[in-house]
Design an enzyme around this catalytic site. Structure first.
Site, short mmCIF file in Angstrom:
data_model
loop_
_atom_site.label_atom_id
_atom_site.label_comp_id
_atom_site.label_asym_id
_atom_site.label_seq_id
_atom_site.Cartn_x
_atom_site.Cartn_y
_atom_site.Cartn_z
N HIS A 184 -3.94 1.70 -3.30
CA HIS A 184 -2.21 1.35 -3.19
C HIS A 184 -1.98 2.35 -2.19
O HIS A 184 -1.60 3.69 -2.67
CB HIS A 184 -1.76 1.45 -4.60
CG HIS A 184 -0.65 0.93 -4.81
ND1 HIS A 184 -0.03 -0.41 -4.88
CD2 HIS A 184 0.79 1.82 -4.65
CE1 HIS A 184 1.41 -0.31 -5.07
NE2 HIS A 184 1.63 0.99 -4.95
N CYS A 185 -1.04 1.72 -1.58
CA CYS A 185 -0.28 2.93 -0.31
C CYS A 185 1.30 2.72 -1.07
O CYS A 185 1.87 1.92 -0.71
CB CYS A 185 -0.64 2.23 0.96
SG CYS A 185 0.07 3.41 2.18
#
Length: 289
Positions: A130-131
């Site tokens: 998850h960025c």
């Protein structure tokens, strides 16, 4: 195909605003300060460099927007693993119990390479991570887009840094007090922004090139380190089951058309609930004999 009827609600986050402001600042300072003061914005070299940098910056913005807005891949509500499917010789199981992977939070089975994201609060197909900088997960449907965005971002930062150094060297040849004092802050801020950004993004790009060549995700790399240690401890040899060889790995992730690798599309992707493995290659080799 994956269920695409439900699309996540994207919100403008603080981190996304920071990235947008950084892109805007780098573009304005590069074109209207570095190029203009070094080459002259209306000279032939100035126009060429401005056009090239604008093209790279535009692709950077376009791919960034696509990475934010593209759903990384949802597990179909009807998905059910078929343990008797002869065409699927590998099924991922839980480490301790040996049962098929089941997400208690989403209340459905997880396909191979899928993981639950605590931020998005759902399972993501072929999840990498998850960025926070795109306010989105990087998964099956947008990994290629994310990879291309990072590639353009590295190119833009290094290009801008070269123009900064050229402009600074050119200004140093003239009267510094007369020509450079009013732009000193721009040079300092740009340098403090571009140098660490170029290094960080280059390291990130190099890391994902390694992952693509070996057909791994960041999660699979972390899990593979433990699997390798356990295999060596037991006197066995561990091999990543999705590593089909460099060329096959590249085309399976980035697509079969090399010229299309610069464009953020994902037309080559399938449902994302099954992936080719080394066992498929072994079966194909034995069948051809």
């Amino acid at each position: 195909m994956a269920d695409k009827t439900k699309q996540p609600q994207r919100h403008l986050s603080f981190s996304v605003c920071v990235v947008v402001l950084a892109i805007a600042y780098i573009y304005v300072s590069t074109v209207f300060v570095f190029i203009d003061r070094w080459l002259g914005l209306f000279s032939s070299p100035g126009i060429i460099n401005a056009v090239v940098f604008t093209a790279i910056a535009s692709m950077c913005v376009f791919t960034y927007r696509a990475a934010i807005s593209t759903d990384p891949g949802r597990v179909p509500s009807t998905y059910m693993p078929d343990v008797e499917d002869v065409e699927s010789p590998i099924h991922e199981i839980k480490r301790k119990s040996g049962d098929l992977r089941y997400c208690q939070k989403c209340s459905h089975y997880k396909p191979p390479r899928a993981h639950h994201c605590r931020v998005c609060k759902r399972c993501v197909l072929r999840m990498d991570h998850h960025c926070i900088w795109i306010n989105n997960c990087v998964g099956h449907a947008n990994y290629r887009i994310f990879f291309i965005f990072v590639s353009y971002a590295v190119s833009a930062c290094i290009y801008s840094l070269v123009l900064l150094m050229g402009s600074l060297a050119y200004d140093g040849l003239g009267d510094g007090e007369k020509n450079g004092s009013s732009f000193r802050t721009v040079y300092v801020v740009s340098g403090l922004l571009l140098v660490p950004l170029s290094i960080a993004l280059s390291v990130l790009l190099g890391w994902h090139i390694y992952l693509v060549v070996h057909n791994k995700t960041t999660i699979e790399y972390q899990e593979g380190v433990r699997a390798l240690w356990l295999a060596e401890k037991g006197g066995n040899i561990y091999k990543h089951p999705y590593d089909l060889g460099p060329y096959e790995n590249l085309t399976s992730v980035l697509g079969p058309n090399i010229l299309g690798w610069l464009w953020p599309t994902a037309n080559h992707l399938d449902s994302g609930v099954r992936f080719r493995t080394i066992y498929d290659l072994a079966q194909s080799a034995s069948a051809s004999k």
